[in-house]
Design a protein around this motif. Structure first.
Motif, PDB file in Angstrom:
ATOM      1  N   GLY A  20     -33.957  36.068 -10.439  1.00 45.14           N
ATOM      2  CA  GLY A  20     -35.124  35.325 -10.376  1.00 45.14           C
ATOM      3  C   GLY A  20     -34.954  33.765 -11.129  1.00 45.14           C
ATOM      4  N   HIS A  21     -33.982  33.635 -11.556  1.00 47.88           N
ATOM      5  CA  HIS A  21     -33.533  32.423 -12.808  1.00 47.88           C
ATOM      6  C   HIS A  21     -33.377  31.343 -11.930  1.00 47.88           C
ATOM      7  CE1 HIS A  21     -31.798  29.638 -15.578  1.00 47.88           C
ATOM      8  NE2 HIS A  21     -32.291  30.651 -16.803  1.00 47.88           N
ATOM      9  N   GLY A  22     -34.261  30.258 -12.288  1.00 43.19           N
ATOM     10  CA  GLY A  22     -33.953  29.071 -11.630  1.00 43.19           C
ATOM     11  C   GLY A  22     -32.562  28.656 -11.216  1.00 43.19           C
ATOM     12  N   LEU A  23     -31.582  28.829 -12.006  1.00 48.11           N
ATOM     13  CA  LEU A  23     -30.382  28.312 -11.866  1.00 48.11           C
ATOM     14  C   LEU A  23     -29.656  29.308 -10.753  1.00 48.11           C
ATOM     15  CD1 LEU A  23     -27.749  26.561 -12.263  1.00 48.11           C
ATOM     16  CD2 LEU A  23     -27.261  27.980 -14.440  1.00 48.11           C
ATOM     17  N   THR A  24     -29.831  30.417 -10.905  1.00 45.13           N
ATOM     18  CA  THR A  24     -29.430  31.322  -9.768  1.00 45.13           C
ATOM     19  C   THR A  24     -29.869  31.169  -8.323  1.00 45.13           C
ATOM     20  OG1 THR A  24     -29.658  33.218 -11.393  1.00 45.13           O
ATOM     21  CG2 THR A  24     -29.148  33.705  -9.091  1.00 45.13           C
ATOM     22  N   LEU A  25     -31.227  30.597  -8.321  1.00 42.69           N
ATOM     23  CA  LEU A  25     -31.805  30.335  -7.087  1.00 42.69           C
ATOM     24  C   LEU A  25     -30.946  28.807  -6.617  1.00 42.69           C
ATOM     25  CD1 LEU A  25     -35.462  31.241  -7.796  1.00 42.69           C
ATOM     26  CD2 LEU A  25     -33.920  32.376  -6.656  1.00 42.69           C
ATOM     27  N   ARG A  26     -30.822  28.084  -7.350  1.00 38.52           N
ATOM     28  CA  ARG A  26     -30.179  26.765  -6.997  1.00 38.52           C
ATOM     29  C   ARG A  26     -28.769  27.013  -6.571  1.00 38.52           C
ATOM     30  NH1 ARG A  26     -33.760  25.109 -10.744  1.00 38.52           N
ATOM     31  NH2 ARG A  26     -35.017  23.243 -10.368  1.00 38.52           N
ATOM     32  N   ILE A  27     -27.913  28.036  -7.299  1.00 38.86           N
ATOM     33  CA  ILE A  27     -26.704  28.380  -6.619  1.00 38.86           C
ATOM     34  C   ILE A  27     -26.889  29.021  -5.350  1.00 38.86           C
ATOM     35  CG2 ILE A  27     -24.579  29.841  -7.157  1.00 38.86           C
ATOM     36  CD1 ILE A  27     -25.198  29.278 -10.390  1.00 38.86           C
ATOM     37  N   LEU A  28     -27.567  30.050  -4.895  1.00 40.32           N
ATOM     38  CA  LEU A  28     -27.848  30.409  -3.748  1.00 40.32           C
ATOM     39  C   LEU A  28     -28.162  29.460  -2.803  1.00 40.32           C
ATOM     40  CD1 LEU A  28     -29.779  33.512  -4.881  1.00 40.32           C
ATOM     41  CD2 LEU A  28     -27.363  33.720  -3.990  1.00 40.32           C
ATOM     42  N   LEU A  29     -29.134  28.566  -3.169  1.00 41.27           N
ATOM     43  CA  LEU A  29     -29.461  27.447  -2.037  1.00 41.27           C
ATOM     44  C   LEU A  29     -28.416  26.841  -1.728  1.00 41.27           C
ATOM     45  CD1 LEU A  29     -31.457  25.506  -0.525  1.00 41.27           C
ATOM     46  CD2 LEU A  29     -32.088  24.446  -2.856  1.00 41.27           C
ATOM     47  N   LYS A  34     -13.074  27.457 -20.396  1.00 39.53           N
ATOM     48  CA  LYS A  34     -12.173  27.399 -21.377  1.00 39.53           C
ATOM     49  C   LYS A  34     -13.127  27.724 -22.741  1.00 39.53           C
ATOM     50  CE  LYS A  34      -8.529  25.422 -24.188  1.00 39.53           C
ATOM     51  NZ  LYS A  34      -7.623  24.211 -24.224  1.00 39.53           N
ATOM     52  N   GLN A  35     -14.204  26.993 -22.991  1.00 34.72           N
ATOM     53  CA  GLN A  35     -14.811  26.932 -24.088  1.00 34.72           C
ATOM     54  C   GLN A  35     -15.885  28.205 -24.230  1.00 34.72           C
ATOM     55  OE1 GLN A  35     -18.354  23.995 -25.169  1.00 34.72           O
ATOM     56  NE2 GLN A  35     -16.696  23.347 -26.812  1.00 34.72           N
ATOM     57  N   ASN A  36     -16.368  28.238 -23.205  1.00 36.45           N
ATOM     58  CA  ASN A  36     -17.584  29.292 -22.955  1.00 36.45           C
ATOM     59  C   ASN A  36     -17.447  30.529 -22.436  1.00 36.45           C
ATOM     60  OD1 ASN A  36     -19.368  26.510 -22.919  1.00 36.45           O
ATOM     61  ND2 ASN A  36     -19.598  27.543 -24.994  1.00 36.45           N
ATOM     62  N   GLY A  37     -16.341  30.515 -21.200  1.00 34.26           N
ATOM     63  CA  GLY A  37     -16.437  31.797 -20.456  1.00 34.26           C
ATOM     64  C   GLY A  37     -17.099  31.351 -19.201  1.00 34.26           C
ATOM     65  N   GLU A  38     -17.097  32.472 -18.297  1.00 32.49           N
ATOM     66  CA  GLU A  38     -17.607  32.194 -16.958  1.00 32.49           C
ATOM     67  C   GLU A  38     -19.018  32.703 -17.066  1.00 32.49           C
ATOM     68  OE1 GLU A  38     -15.800  34.515 -13.831  1.00 32.49           O
ATOM     69  OE2 GLU A  38     -16.451  36.628 -14.602  1.00 32.49           O
ATOM     70  N   GLU A  39     -19.465  33.350 -18.042  1.00 32.53           N
ATOM     71  CA  GLU A  39     -20.843  33.940 -18.108  1.00 32.53           C
ATOM     72  C   GLU A  39     -21.642  33.255 -18.822  1.00 32.53           C
ATOM     73  OE1 GLU A  39     -20.825  37.917 -19.335  1.00 32.53           O
ATOM     74  OE2 GLU A  39     -19.859  38.518 -17.298  1.00 32.53           O
ATOM     75  N   HIS A  40     -21.237  32.007 -19.341  1.00 35.42           N
ATOM     76  CA  HIS A  40     -22.145  31.079 -19.917  1.00 35.42           C
ATOM     77  C   HIS A  40     -22.927  30.290 -19.187  1.00 35.42           C
ATOM     78  CE1 HIS A  40     -23.573  28.306 -23.050  1.00 35.42           C
ATOM     79  NE2 HIS A  40     -23.251  28.995 -24.020  1.00 35.42           N
ATOM     80  N   LYS A  41     -24.359  30.210 -19.628  1.00 34.32           N
ATOM     81  CA  LYS A  41     -25.339  29.349 -18.629  1.00 34.32           C
ATOM     82  C   LYS A  41     -24.530  27.829 -18.465  1.00 34.32           C
ATOM     83  CE  LYS A  41     -30.028  27.460 -18.354  1.00 34.32           C
ATOM     84  NZ  LYS A  41     -31.216  27.491 -19.038  1.00 34.32           N
TER      85      LYS A  41
END
Length: 260
Positions: A185-194, A138-145
């Motif tokens: 290659g972002h660490g958070l992207t990789l953690r979500i994929l993991l 609600k505050q930041n939207g789905e694309e915010h880190k």
């Protein structure tokens, strides 16, 4: 503690502004020489000293609010989990009572969720994790880190509660967003994929297609992590470990499956 108390008092008396006050307040939890944050019993002791310094102020006072947060963090860092939980519950109640900014409430909810998880009160933790994710959306939207971080935190808790279908659904929603916004290659992207690859092979009801998708996902994720972070990085090693497990699960299935 005395140095921090004096620095903050000087900043307040001379109206040095929020930026300077924030920096001076850091002395309550970080070393002025190396800028590293204190840990364990030292952080806990400073948390108590900070709280005793500002507890007499009104609830709406910023220093008092920060002192309560610091006390909760110090108790948690010293492994006094029940005491930290009590402080964090009180802090969140106070923030609602004084109608604090939504950002501050969301941060306090995050700390409280961690405390609930550490004392195995997972129903309360899950409720807060859901509220946090909804609040960030609600505050930041789905694309915010920050939203993606909360989505991953929620997925990890759901996984540990064996709510595998919810993990898959949430991961399928956040993976393309993380790739598009943060990059593969972002660490958070990789953690979500993991997280997604892990749930595919750990689900007791995993189909052959699920196991193959787990292996494919983790192979791709491991290649990217190795390229970006190197083979010695803890994230790369974690992905590699789950990839080995996924391959083993697929081999077992293929061995036990009747040949056509």
């Amino acid at each position: 503690a005395e140095q921090a108390k004096i620095l903050v008092a000087e900043g307040e008396e001379n109206n040095l502004g929020a930026k300077v006050l924030d920096e001076r307040y850091r002395r309550w939890y970080a070393c002025s020489m190396c800028e590293q944050e204190y840990h364990g019993v030292v952080r806990c002791a400073l948390g108590w000293a900070c709280w005793k310094t500002y507890v007499g102020r009104p609830e709406t006072d910023e220093a008092r609010r920060l002192a309560m947060s610091l006390l909760g963090n110090g108790l948690f860092d010293a492994e006094h989990y029940e005491e930290a939980l009590s402080v964090r519950e009180t802090e969140l109640s106070m923030l609602h009572r004084i109608k604090a900014p939504e950002y501050n409430i969301l941060c306090a909810q995050g700390n409280l969720a961690i405390s609930y998880e550490w004392v195995d009160r997972n129903d309360e933790a899950l409720r807060i994790r859901r509220d946090l994710y909804a609040g960030r959306l609600k505050q930041n939207g789905e694309e915010h880190k920050d939203t993606l971080i909360e989505a991953n935190n929620l997925a990890n808790l759901l996984f540990h509660l064996d709510r595998f279908e919810e993990v898959k659904s949430l991961s399928r929603k956040t993976m393309p967003v993380a790739r598009r916004v943060l990059g593969e290659g972002h660490g958070l992207t990789l953690r979500i994929l993991l997280s997604y690859g892990r749930v595919l092979y750990r689900d007791p009801d995993a189909s052959p297609d699920d196991l193959r998708e787990a292996v494919t996902t983790l192979e791709e994720t491991e290649r990217i992590a190795r390229r970006v972070f190197g083979g010695a990085h803890s994230l790369t090693k974690a992905i590699e470990r789950h990839l080995q497990n996924a391959r083993a699960a697929l081999r077992v299935h293929e061995t036990l499956s009747p040949k056509g």
